[in-house]
Write a protein that holds these residues in place. Structure first.
Motif, short mmCIF file in Angstrom:
data_model
loop_
_atom_site.label_atom_id
_atom_site.label_comp_id
_atom_site.label_asym_id
_atom_site.label_seq_id
_atom_site.Cartn_x
_atom_site.Cartn_y
_atom_site.Cartn_z
N TRP A 20 0.80 -1.33 -0.36
CA TRP A 20 -0.24 0.23 0.01
C TRP A 20 0.43 1.04 0.21
O TRP A 20 1.74 1.38 0.85
CB TRP A 20 -0.91 -0.36 1.42
N ILE A 21 0.51 2.38 -0.70
CA ILE A 21 1.10 3.91 -0.66
C ILE A 21 -0.31 4.79 -0.57
O ILE A 21 -0.90 4.63 -1.55
CB ILE A 21 1.86 3.94 -2.29
N LEU A 22 0.03 5.06 0.50
CA LEU A 22 -0.90 6.48 0.57
C LEU A 22 -0.77 7.51 0.13
O LEU A 22 0.48 7.86 -0.11
CB LEU A 22 -0.69 5.86 1.90
N TYR A 51 -2.86 13.33 7.44
CA TYR A 51 -2.69 11.91 7.68
C TYR A 51 -2.08 10.77 7.46
O TYR A 51 -1.88 9.83 7.84
CB TYR A 51 -4.34 12.15 7.96
N VAL A 52 -1.26 11.20 5.69
CA VAL A 52 -1.06 9.57 5.26
C VAL A 52 1.12 9.78 5.97
O VAL A 52 1.25 8.63 6.10
CB VAL A 52 -1.16 9.95 3.44
N ILE A 53 0.72 10.74 5.40
CA ILE A 53 2.51 10.71 6.40
C ILE A 53 3.14 10.33 7.87
O ILE A 53 3.46 9.15 8.46
CB ILE A 53 3.58 12.64 6.56
N TRP A 54 1.81 10.38 8.56
CA TRP A 54 1.46 9.88 10.22
C TRP A 54 0.90 8.91 9.91
O TRP A 54 1.27 7.63 10.88
CB TRP A 54 1.13 10.85 10.62
N ALA A 55 0.40 8.07 9.19
CA ALA A 55 0.16 7.02 8.80
C ALA A 55 1.19 6.19 8.40
O ALA A 55 1.43 4.81 9.47
CB ALA A 55 -1.63 6.76 8.47
N GLN A 97 4.22 6.53 9.31
CA GLN A 97 4.84 6.89 10.13
C GLN A 97 4.59 6.25 11.72
O GLN A 97 5.48 5.28 12.24
CB GLN A 97 5.27 8.44 10.48
N SER A 98 3.72 6.05 11.55
CA SER A 98 3.07 4.54 13.09
C SER A 98 2.55 3.65 11.78
O SER A 98 2.47 2.79 12.93
CB SER A 98 1.91 5.75 13.16
N TYR A 99 2.59 3.51 11.51
CA TYR A 99 2.22 1.83 10.92
C TYR A 99 3.75 1.63 9.68
O TYR A 99 2.79 1.56 8.80
CB TYR A 99 0.91 1.39 10.48
N PRO A 100 4.59 1.28 9.58
CA PRO A 100 5.65 1.02 8.58
C PRO A 100 5.67 -0.12 7.99
O PRO A 100 5.35 -0.43 6.70
CB PRO A 100 6.71 1.44 9.02
N SER A 101 5.23 -1.56 9.45
CA SER A 101 4.48 -2.42 8.34
C SER A 101 3.42 -2.56 7.71
O SER A 101 3.44 -3.79 6.72
CB SER A 101 4.40 -3.73 9.18
N ASN A 102 2.86 -1.77 7.80
CA ASN A 102 0.88 -1.73 6.34
C ASN A 102 0.98 -0.83 5.27
O ASN A 102 1.00 -1.01 4.61
CB ASN A 102 0.37 -0.63 7.87
N PHE A 103 1.97 0.02 5.57
CA PHE A 103 2.11 0.76 4.83
C PHE A 103 3.48 0.99 3.99
O PHE A 103 4.26 1.70 4.57
CB PHE A 103 1.46 2.37 4.72
N GLY A 149 5.01 3.48 1.64
CA GLY A 149 5.02 4.99 1.35
C GLY A 149 3.85 5.54 1.60
O GLY A 149 3.16 4.41 1.53
N ALA A 150 4.06 7.06 1.59
CA ALA A 150 3.05 7.81 1.71
C ALA A 150 3.97 9.10 0.73
O ALA A 150 4.63 9.34 0.84
CB ALA A 150 2.73 7.98 2.75
N VAL A 151 2.41 9.55 -0.08
CA VAL A 151 2.65 10.65 -1.03
C VAL A 151 2.08 12.07 -0.48
O VAL A 151 0.69 11.62 -0.52
CB VAL A 151 2.94 10.66 -2.71
#
Length: 198
Positions: free
Chosen positions: A139-141, A150-154, A156-162, A164-166
Motif C-alpha cells: 500500500w502507498i498512501l 494523515y498519510v505521512i503520519w499513518a 510513520q505510525s504503521y510502517p509494516s502496513n504501508f 510509502g506515502a505521498v
C-alpha cells in the motif's frame, strides 16, 4: 452514422474504467474501547490497471463524489504506470462519511489525526476481507492538504502496513487561534458573504 460513432466513443470512455463504490461500518471513536458506535464510511475501487505484483494506491479524498480521481487524474495516471489497484477513501466528515450530523464542537472531537489514521488502518483490514487477492500488494498512501499529513503520519505510525506515502501540499506549521485566515476572506468577500464571518 456520426451520432453512432460519438455515442460509442462516449459509452466506451465511461465503461473502460469500472469504479465500484463500497462502504463499511467504521468506528466513530478509535480511542475509546467502550464506545463501539459506528458510522458508514465510503470508498471506491478501480481494479482496471492492476497487474500481478503491482501496488495498491490509496487516495484520501475530501470530496462528496470522488470517483473521478480513480479515472482521470494524476492518481489514475500513477495507477496505470505502476499497474496498481486504486482505492479512494472518503475521509470522515466528507460527503456521506459522517460520524455525526450534529456539527457541534463536541462532535468534532471525532475529527482528529488519530481518528483519521486509524480509519486508514481499518480500511485496509476491511479491504483485505473483500479482496484477499490483493493482500500481498504493498500500500502507498496519497493525500493532499490536511489529508497529506494523515498519510505521512499513518506511514510513520504503521510502517509494516504501508510501503510509502505521498503528501501533497500538506500544512507544516499549525497555528492555534489564527484569525488572519478569516480576516483575509472577509476583505475579499461581498458583504453578504462576509457577514457570517464577522
Amino acid at each position: 452514422t456520426m451520432k453512432k460513432i460519438v455515442f460509442v466513443l462516449f459509452f466506451v470512455c465511461f465503461v473502460v474504467s469500472d469504479v465500484v463504490e463500497y462502504s463499511f461500518p467504521q468506528l466513530r471513536d478509535h480511542t475509546n474501547s467502550q464506545d463501539q458506535s459506528t458510522f458508514t464510511q465510503y470508498y471506491w475501487v478501480n481494479e482496471d490497471y492492476y497487474q500481478d505484483g503491482g501496488p495498491t494506491l490509496v487516495y484520501l479524498s475530501s470530496m462528496a463524489l470522488p470517483q473521478v480521481d480513480l479515472t482521470r487524474s494524476a492518481v489514475s495516471d500513477w495507477g496505470q504506470d505502476l499497474k496498481a489497484v486504486l482505492i479512494e477513501l472518503q475521509v470522515r466528515y466528507s460527503g456521506d462519511s459522517l460520524p455525526s450530523t450534529n456539527f457541534t464542537s463536541n462532535e468534532f472531537a471525532y475529527q482528529s489525526p488519530t481518528q483519521n489514521i486509524e480509519d486508514i488502518v481499518s480500511l485496509q483490514q476491511q479491504f483485505f476481507s473483500i479482496f484477499p487477492q490483493y493482500s500481498d500488494s504493498p500500500w502507498i498512501l496519497i493525500g493532499e492538504y490536511l489529508n497529506a499529513n494523515y498519510v505521512i503520519w499513518a506511514r510513520q505510525s504503521y510502517p509494516s502496513n504501508f510501503l510509502g506515502a505521498v503528501g501533497i501540499a500538506g500544512p507544516v506549521l499549525a497555528i492555534e487561534e489564527f484569525p488572519e485566515y478569516f480576516q483575509y476572506w472577509s476583505t475579499i468577500a461581498t458583504e453578504e458573504c462576509a457577514a457570517p464571518i464577522h
